[in-house]
Motif scaffolding. Structure first.
Motif, PDB file in Angstrom:
ATOM      1  N   SER A 152       2.297   4.062   0.618  1.00 12.46           N
ATOM      2  CA  SER A 152       2.389   5.511   0.466  1.00 12.46           C
ATOM      3  C   SER A 152       3.648   6.049   1.143  1.00 12.46           C
ATOM      4  O   SER A 152       3.843   5.892   2.351  1.00 12.46           O
ATOM      5  CB  SER A 152       1.156   6.164   1.089  1.00 12.46           C
ATOM      6  OG  SER A 152       1.421   7.515   1.392  1.00 12.46           O
ATOM      7  N   ALA A 153       4.512   6.711   0.375  1.00 15.02           N
ATOM      8  CA  ALA A 153       5.710   7.324   0.949  1.00 15.02           C
ATOM      9  C   ALA A 153       5.319   8.393   1.963  1.00 15.02           C
ATOM     10  O   ALA A 153       5.996   8.584   2.974  1.00 15.02           O
ATOM     11  CB  ALA A 153       6.577   7.909  -0.156  1.00 15.02           C
ATOM     12  N   VAL A 154       4.211   9.079   1.676  1.00 18.35           N
ATOM     13  CA  VAL A 154       3.736  10.118   2.606  1.00 18.35           C
ATOM     14  C   VAL A 154       3.445   9.500   3.968  1.00 18.35           C
ATOM     15  O   VAL A 154       3.818  10.045   5.007  1.00 18.35           O
ATOM     16  CB  VAL A 154       2.478  10.810   2.026  1.00 18.35           C
ATOM     17  CG1 VAL A 154       1.859  11.749   3.051  1.00 18.35           C
ATOM     18  CG2 VAL A 154       2.823  11.551   0.740  1.00 18.35           C
ATOM     19  N   HIS A 155       2.784   8.347   3.960  1.00 15.72           N
ATOM     20  CA  HIS A 155       2.475   7.691   5.229  1.00 15.72           C
ATOM     21  C   HIS A 155       3.737   7.163   5.901  1.00 15.72           C
ATOM     22  O   HIS A 155       3.905   7.281   7.112  1.00 15.72           O
ATOM     23  CB  HIS A 155       1.470   6.549   5.001  1.00 15.72           C
ATOM     24  CG  HIS A 155       0.074   7.040   4.750  1.00 15.72           C
ATOM     25  ND1 HIS A 155      -0.960   6.206   4.427  1.00 15.72           N
ATOM     26  CD2 HIS A 155      -0.450   8.287   4.770  1.00 15.72           C
ATOM     27  CE1 HIS A 155      -2.072   6.908   4.265  1.00 15.72           C
ATOM     28  NE2 HIS A 155      -1.777   8.174   4.458  1.00 15.72           N
ATOM     29  N   GLU A 163       0.891   3.645  12.784  1.00 14.98           N
ATOM     30  CA  GLU A 163       0.736   2.445  11.959  1.00 14.98           C
ATOM     31  C   GLU A 163       0.523   2.827  10.492  1.00 14.98           C
ATOM     32  O   GLU A 163      -0.088   3.851  10.196  1.00 14.98           O
ATOM     33  CB  GLU A 163      -0.484   1.640  12.435  1.00 14.98           C
ATOM     34  CG  GLU A 163      -0.421   1.285  13.924  1.00 14.98           C
ATOM     35  CD  GLU A 163      -1.168  -0.009  14.230  1.00 14.98           C
ATOM     36  OE1 GLU A 163      -2.074  -0.364  13.464  1.00 14.98           O
ATOM     37  OE2 GLU A 163      -0.814  -0.646  15.235  1.00 14.98           O
ATOM     38  N   VAL A 164       1.031   1.985   9.629  1.00 15.38           N
ATOM     39  CA  VAL A 164       0.811   2.164   8.192  1.00 15.38           C
ATOM     40  C   VAL A 164      -0.185   1.087   7.771  1.00 15.38           C
ATOM     41  O   VAL A 164       0.135  -0.093   7.699  1.00 15.38           O
ATOM     42  CB  VAL A 164       2.126   2.039   7.405  1.00 15.38           C
ATOM     43  CG1 VAL A 164       1.874   2.233   5.910  1.00 15.38           C
ATOM     44  CG2 VAL A 164       3.148   3.060   7.898  1.00 15.38           C
ATOM     45  N   ASP A 165      -1.423   1.537   7.514  1.00 17.52           N
ATOM     46  CA  ASP A 165      -2.559   0.637   7.363  1.00 17.52           C
ATOM     47  C   ASP A 165      -2.616   0.047   5.949  1.00 17.52           C
ATOM     48  O   ASP A 165      -3.342   0.536   5.084  1.00 17.52           O
ATOM     49  CB  ASP A 165      -3.831   1.442   7.675  1.00 17.52           C
ATOM     50  CG  ASP A 165      -5.111   0.641   7.498  1.00 17.52           C
ATOM     51  OD1 ASP A 165      -5.053  -0.601   7.557  1.00 17.52           O
ATOM     52  OD2 ASP A 165      -6.168   1.266   7.292  1.00 17.52           O
ATOM     53  N   THR A 166      -1.858  -1.028   5.716  1.00 21.64           N
ATOM     54  CA  THR A 166      -1.865  -1.620   4.373  1.00 21.64           C
ATOM     55  C   THR A 166      -1.325  -3.040   4.400  1.00 21.64           C
ATOM     56  O   THR A 166      -0.519  -3.393   5.262  1.00 21.64           O
ATOM     57  CB  THR A 166      -1.020  -0.767   3.390  1.00 21.64           C
ATOM     58  OG1 THR A 166      -1.227  -1.225   2.054  1.00 21.64           O
ATOM     59  CG2 THR A 166       0.461  -0.857   3.704  1.00 21.64           C
ATOM     60  N   ASP A 167      -1.786  -3.832   3.466  1.00 23.72           N
ATOM     61  CA  ASP A 167      -1.128  -5.107   3.193  1.00 23.72           C
ATOM     62  C   ASP A 167      -0.005  -4.871   2.201  1.00 23.72           C
ATOM     63  O   ASP A 167      -0.056  -3.933   1.395  1.00 23.72           O
ATOM     64  CB  ASP A 167      -2.129  -6.117   2.598  1.00 23.72           C
ATOM     65  CG  ASP A 167      -3.065  -6.696   3.643  1.00 23.72           C
ATOM     66  OD1 ASP A 167      -2.784  -6.547   4.851  1.00 23.72           O
ATOM     67  OD2 ASP A 167      -4.088  -7.295   3.250  1.00 23.72           O
ATOM     68  N   VAL A 168       1.002  -5.727   2.267  1.00 21.30           N
ATOM     69  CA  VAL A 168       2.101  -5.683   1.306  1.00 21.30           C
ATOM     70  C   VAL A 168       2.044  -6.983   0.508  1.00 21.30           C
ATOM     71  O   VAL A 168       2.226  -8.071   1.073  1.00 21.30           O
ATOM     72  CB  VAL A 168       3.458  -5.533   2.027  1.00 21.30           C
ATOM     73  CG1 VAL A 168       4.607  -5.715   1.045  1.00 21.30           C
ATOM     74  CG2 VAL A 168       3.533  -4.171   2.710  1.00 21.30           C
ATOM     75  N   LEU A 169       1.744  -6.872  -0.780  1.00 20.40           N
ATOM     76  CA  LEU A 169       1.653  -8.057  -1.630  1.00 20.40           C
ATOM     77  C   LEU A 169       3.067  -8.443  -2.065  1.00 20.40           C
ATOM     78  O   LEU A 169       3.790  -7.629  -2.626  1.00 20.40           O
ATOM     79  CB  LEU A 169       0.752  -7.777  -2.825  1.00 20.40           C
ATOM     80  CG  LEU A 169      -0.660  -7.262  -2.456  1.00 20.40           C
ATOM     81  CD1 LEU A 169      -1.533  -7.115  -3.693  1.00 20.40           C
ATOM     82  CD2 LEU A 169      -1.324  -8.174  -1.444  1.00 20.40           C
TER      83      LEU A 169
END
Lengths: 230, 230
Positions: A152-155, A163-169
């Motif tokens: 998310s660009a917003v995040h 923290e940016v709560d995500t996995d990056v595939l």
């Protein structure tokens, strides 16, 4: 998280990370997060003046940041790894002009070829199967990796969010390149880079962004993706 | 989790859930989980005898289970919601024979059209864009929903696993149908049904399974998908 640096893997602090289309929200957000992580970032745009202004924003409040802006071609030429974050519209045209600048470079394609109508977002058909595949076909001397499609660009741009709560595939055919891009994801707090297959499987990751846009609309969120059991 | 049942939504306990291709691992695993949740399940196969044997397995150790097996057409005719869990190979041929039996029924397509070669799994091109889209085009009188693409059959069939830790991304054009399928996901402990867009965005969910297979191979896991911020 303890990071094991393989002998063949460079120290991220020694690398210059270029972001083409760094004036868009996604590119600017990634540049900001890497600048906050202490990495050297170069922001590219069609106009040098615009790139310099964005670089100034990206470095705001970070006295030790090493961030500069320049035209896309100059950024491509000086960077060790180059993130392509331009709109799909100008994607092929831009890359076709950078074949030499990007030779031998790891190119990280974050572009989502999407269309929009009254029913929301949908995946555009790409002759090469994906934006990342299109990049690889235009840049035979580069190692193209697909990643960061769902962040998310917003995040990214929300400085209050530690923290940016995500996995990056991460998809790609060159192990050293996908390893490097996973580490670029790991360098951003909250993110985790996960290897998710070969470049031929990039199209569905790009298209999945259409589903996440539907999720965001239905639930009023900025959804990210996590893989369980990994 | 407190579930708000809308007046228009039936009680799951009043429904008969049919699983076509219930002899495959994915179908058998879903049937088993719904049986464990106390729902009425009918298992379909090409051969009645085989379906009866699988139904027996699905109900094993569950004295109150209401599970039976029959040929696919009979299961389709008596079920309120029908899960299509056959191999992609036989997908179109089977559905073309069930147009009348499935009229007015919610059809949940869980099929992933994938190919495999030495480099692993990849998405097959489907003329209708997705297996779910193919189902909708073959079944104009049914409401087709895509869901359960990424649920590990290994986890579904592992009775020792109390919860299946994954979101289920649900796509479809009919709100009542997608709501119902989300509730079928919610009925399995650990799972959560999340609306993820219209049926035209089903293809990338099906294809994403190829990426998850790569994840599973690289990390020796059975990966599932969770959405953050939802």
């Amino acid at each position: 998280m303890t990071e094991r640096v393989e002998p063949s893997q460079p120290d991220l602090a020694d690398l210059t990370i270029g972001v083409l289309g760094g004036t868009g929200e996604q590119g600017r957000g990634l540049a900001r997060r890497w600048a906050r992580a202490g990495l050297r970032v170069r922001v590219g745009s069609r106009q040098a003046q615009r790139a310099v202004a964005i670089a100034h924003d990206v470095a705001a409040g970070l006295p030790d940041a090493d961030v500069a802006g320049d035209v896309n071609a100059s950024v491509a030429a000086v960077s060790d790894v180059v993130v392509v974050a331009v709109p799909y519209d100008g994607h092929a045209a831009l890359l076709a002009t950078l074949v030499e600048e990007l030779r031998g470079t790891v190119v990280v394609d974050v572009v989502n070829p999407l269309g929009f109508d009254k029913q929301g977002a949908f995946a555009l058909a790409v002759p090469e199967g994906s934006a990342a595949g299109q990049a690889q076909s235009l840049l035979p001397g580069s190692s193209v990796v697909g990643a960061f499609h769902h962040v998310s660009a917003v995040h990214l741009l929300d400085d209050a969010l530690a923290e940016v709560d995500t996995d990056v595939l991460v998809v790609g055919d060159d192990r050293a390149a996908t390893d490097l891009v996973q580490r670029l994801a790991d360098a951003i707090p909250g993110m985790r880079g996960v290897y998710a297959g070969r470049l031929r499987n990039a199209g569905q990751l790009e298209a999945l962004t259409a589903n996440l846009i539907s999720v965001n609309r239905r639930y009023k969120v900025h959804a990210g993706v996590r893989l369980t059991d990994v």
